[in-house]
Write a protein that holds these residues in place. Structure first.
Motif, short mmCIF file in Angstrom:
data_model
loop_
_atom_site.label_atom_id
_atom_site.label_comp_id
_atom_site.label_asym_id
_atom_site.label_seq_id
_atom_site.Cartn_x
_atom_site.Cartn_y
_atom_site.Cartn_z
N VAL A 90 -56.26 -66.38 124.18
CA VAL A 90 -55.26 -65.40 124.58
C VAL A 90 -54.36 -66.06 125.62
N ALA A 91 -53.08 -66.17 125.32
CA ALA A 91 -52.14 -66.85 126.21
C ALA A 91 -50.92 -65.96 126.43
N SER A 92 -50.32 -66.09 127.60
CA SER A 92 -49.15 -65.27 127.92
C SER A 92 -47.96 -66.13 128.29
N GLY A 93 -46.77 -65.57 128.07
CA GLY A 93 -45.53 -66.23 128.46
C GLY A 93 -44.71 -65.29 129.32
N HIS A 94 -43.99 -65.84 130.27
CA HIS A 94 -43.19 -65.03 131.19
C HIS A 94 -41.85 -65.72 131.42
N VAL A 95 -40.76 -64.99 131.16
CA VAL A 95 -39.42 -65.54 131.40
C VAL A 95 -38.58 -64.54 132.19
N GLU A 96 -37.65 -65.05 132.96
CA GLU A 96 -36.70 -64.23 133.72
C GLU A 96 -35.31 -64.46 133.13
N THR A 97 -34.63 -63.36 132.80
CA THR A 97 -33.32 -63.44 132.17
C THR A 97 -32.31 -62.59 132.94
N PRO A 98 -31.10 -63.09 133.18
CA PRO A 98 -30.08 -62.27 133.86
C PRO A 98 -29.84 -60.96 133.09
N ALA A 99 -29.79 -59.86 133.80
CA ALA A 99 -29.58 -58.55 133.17
C ALA A 99 -28.18 -58.47 132.58
N ASP A 100 -28.07 -57.72 131.47
CA ASP A 100 -26.73 -57.49 130.92
C ASP A 100 -26.25 -56.05 131.18
N ARG A 101 -27.15 -55.20 131.70
CA ARG A 101 -26.78 -53.84 132.09
C ARG A 101 -27.66 -53.41 133.26
N PHE A 102 -27.18 -52.37 133.97
CA PHE A 102 -27.95 -51.78 135.06
C PHE A 102 -28.03 -50.27 134.80
N ARG A 103 -29.25 -49.79 134.58
CA ARG A 103 -29.43 -48.40 134.14
C ARG A 103 -29.70 -47.47 135.31
N VAL A 104 -29.05 -46.30 135.24
CA VAL A 104 -29.21 -45.24 136.24
C VAL A 104 -29.60 -43.97 135.49
N SER A 105 -30.62 -43.27 135.97
CA SER A 105 -31.08 -42.05 135.31
C SER A 105 -31.09 -40.89 136.29
N GLY A 106 -30.97 -39.68 135.75
CA GLY A 106 -31.01 -38.49 136.58
C GLY A 106 -31.25 -37.27 135.72
N ASN A 107 -31.05 -36.09 136.30
CA ASN A 107 -31.24 -34.85 135.56
C ASN A 107 -30.22 -33.83 136.06
N VAL A 108 -29.45 -33.28 135.12
CA VAL A 108 -28.38 -32.33 135.46
C VAL A 108 -28.88 -30.90 135.27
N LEU A 109 -28.60 -30.05 136.25
CA LEU A 109 -28.99 -28.63 136.19
C LEU A 109 -27.74 -27.77 136.28
N ALA A 110 -27.68 -26.75 135.41
CA ALA A 110 -26.58 -25.78 135.46
C ALA A 110 -27.19 -24.38 135.40
N CYS A 111 -26.51 -23.42 136.01
CA CYS A 111 -27.05 -22.06 136.11
C CYS A 111 -26.09 -21.05 135.49
N GLY A 112 -26.65 -19.91 135.08
CA GLY A 112 -25.84 -18.85 134.51
C GLY A 112 -26.60 -17.54 134.49
N ALA A 113 -25.86 -16.45 134.28
CA ALA A 113 -26.49 -15.14 134.22
C ALA A 113 -27.34 -14.98 132.97
N THR A 114 -26.97 -15.71 131.91
CA THR A 114 -27.74 -15.70 130.67
C THR A 114 -28.02 -17.13 130.25
N LYS A 115 -28.93 -17.27 129.29
CA LYS A 115 -29.26 -18.61 128.80
C LYS A 115 -28.04 -19.26 128.16
N ALA A 116 -27.27 -18.48 127.40
CA ALA A 116 -26.08 -19.03 126.75
C ALA A 116 -25.07 -19.50 127.79
N GLU A 117 -24.93 -18.73 128.85
CA GLU A 117 -23.99 -19.10 129.91
C GLU A 117 -24.45 -20.37 130.62
N ALA A 118 -25.75 -20.49 130.85
CA ALA A 118 -26.29 -21.69 131.49
C ALA A 118 -26.12 -22.91 130.60
N ASP A 119 -26.36 -22.75 129.29
CA ASP A 119 -26.20 -23.87 128.35
C ASP A 119 -24.75 -24.34 128.31
#
Length: 249
Positions: free
Chosen positions: A28-57
């Protein structure tokens, strides 16, 4: 009689081939390489509110569309799907969901400013709709601007962007070659120790499990990500199980 015949046949075969059968070595052998990134990812979560579910959507759809438009203006696009399950995907999934409780919170300052506010009738409960969002930036500075935009939109972004490779095929092949070279060297060392002939490669397996170096390496990086210094490189780990046959000299 049949058993005796089979034993005699095996012994005769060993005599013809010069003795003991080949020794099989699994490495069992392993390999490890470092490569310059081609993108930088950002994640989050958006919340919206409404009087009804349809309005919130509907409010959520508008909020996400406005956020995407503002990020496109600075060169940030919706996240592209990656070639295979990865640390970036795991981090995005960990952004979680946000319930309607976020639409019905009461500001403590308002309660303190109006002593009788706690006894007043509560307003009608509002409903919430939420959606995870992920974006790719071309550089770390641009990704930090995206995080600021997500924060301003109350999208609860990650504190740091994650360096990624959209297509890690080249990096994985380089890591595989490194692992295979290590395996060949170990097999050659076995051949010297056993006094056998050259090692012949007979099988390669890329199958991994939860205990594999690949998975463990990703988990270690994920746990240490918050405390580590920002990196513009992507680490790629590959583990191979390689089988060799060592024939008698």
């Amino acid at each position: 009689m049949v058993t005796s015949f089979l034993i005699m046949a095996v012994l005769a075969g060993q005599a013809v081939t010069g003795g003991s059968p080949p020794v099989t070595v699994e490495i069992v052998a392993s390999g490890h390489v470092e490569t310059p990134a081609d993108r930088f990812r950002v994640s989050g979560n958006v919340l919206a509110c409404g009087a009804t579910k349809a309005e919130a959507d509907a409010a959520l759809a508008r909020k996400v569309a406005e956020l995407e438009a503002s990020l496109r203006a600075i060169g940030v696009t919706k996240a592209q799907p990656l070639e295979r399950p990865s640390l970036a995907g795991m981090m995005g999934a960990m952004s979680g969901t946000r319930g309607s409780y976020g639409c019905n919170t009461v500001d403590l300052k308002d309660l303190l400013a109006s002593p009788g506010a706690a006894t007043k009738p509560k307003p009608a409960e509002r409903l919430g709709a939420n959606a995870p969002v992920s974006f790719d930036a071309p550089s770390r500075p641009v990704a930090m601007r995206a995080i600021a935009a997500l924060t301003a939109a109350d999208a609860k972004p990650s504190e740091k962007p994650l360096a990624i490779l959209i297509d890690d095929t080249t990096a994985r092949r380089a890591a595989k070659q490194q692992a295979l070279t290590k395996a060949r060297q170990e097999a050659a060392a076995y051949a010297v120790s056993l006094g056998s002939g050259p090692a012949t490669l007979t099988r390669i397996s890329e199958k991994q499990d939860w205990n594999s170096t690949d998975f463990a390496g990703q988990m270690v990086r994920m746990i240490g990500l918050a405390a580590s210094a920002p990196s513009d490189s992507v680490a790629t780990d590959v583990t191979l199980t390689v089988e060799f046959s060592l024939a008698e000299r």
